[in-house]
Design a protein around this motif. Structure first.
Motif, short mmCIF file in Angstrom:
data_model
loop_
_atom_site.label_atom_id
_atom_site.label_comp_id
_atom_site.label_asym_id
_atom_site.label_seq_id
_atom_site.Cartn_x
_atom_site.Cartn_y
_atom_site.Cartn_z
N ARG A 12 0.82 -1.17 0.02
CA ARG A 12 0.19 -0.07 0.14
C ARG A 12 0.77 1.30 0.05
O ARG A 12 0.64 2.32 -0.91
N GLU A 28 -7.22 -6.09 1.69
CA GLU A 28 -7.57 -5.69 0.53
C GLU A 28 -8.03 -4.23 0.94
O GLU A 28 -8.25 -3.36 1.89
N PHE A 29 -7.20 -3.45 -0.19
CA PHE A 29 -7.23 -1.73 0.26
C PHE A 29 -7.44 -1.16 -1.37
O PHE A 29 -7.29 -1.91 -2.49
N TRP A 30 -7.66 0.06 -1.42
CA TRP A 30 -7.82 0.89 -2.63
C TRP A 30 -6.12 1.56 -3.06
O TRP A 30 -6.04 2.23 -2.17
N LYS A 31 -5.89 1.35 -4.12
CA LYS A 31 -4.81 2.28 -4.47
C LYS A 31 -4.77 2.52 -6.04
O LYS A 31 -5.07 1.57 -6.72
N LYS A 34 -7.96 1.47 -7.87
CA LYS A 34 -8.21 0.18 -8.05
C LYS A 34 -8.08 -0.62 -6.57
O LYS A 34 -7.28 -0.39 -6.00
N LYS A 35 -9.12 -1.73 -6.63
CA LYS A 35 -9.12 -2.44 -5.62
C LYS A 35 -7.98 -3.56 -5.76
O LYS A 35 -8.01 -4.07 -6.61
N ARG A 36 -7.31 -3.47 -4.68
CA ARG A 36 -6.19 -4.37 -4.52
C ARG A 36 -5.89 -5.18 -3.56
O ARG A 36 -6.51 -4.94 -2.38
N ASN A 52 -12.47 0.79 7.63
CA ASN A 52 -13.52 -0.07 7.23
C ASN A 52 -14.67 -0.12 8.49
O ASN A 52 -15.68 -0.19 8.38
#
Length: 58
Positions: A12, A28-31, A34-36, A52
């Motif tokens: 991240r 699971e995270f946004w970068k 896009k969700k990765r 979250n």
């Protein structure tokens, strides 16, 4: 995670950690829009988990 067990990079924030006792966490995270899914450091894990929890409270 790299092949060297003593050096890995947070998916991240991109920070490299060399401490063999520094634990990584699958999240699971946004970068970059896009969700990765990847292994993140403790600081990023706390930020992801906190965001979250706040989303669930809304």
């Amino acid at each position: 995670m790299s092949c060297d067990p003593y050096k890995w990079t947070c998916a991240r924030c991109g920070k490299t950690h060399c401490n063999p006792f520094f634990t990584c966490y699958p999240r699971e995270f946004w970068k970059d829009g896009k969700k990765r899914i990847g292994e993140v450091c403790e600081k990023c894990r706390d930020e992801i988990d906190y965001s979250n929890v706040r989303e669930e409270q809304k």
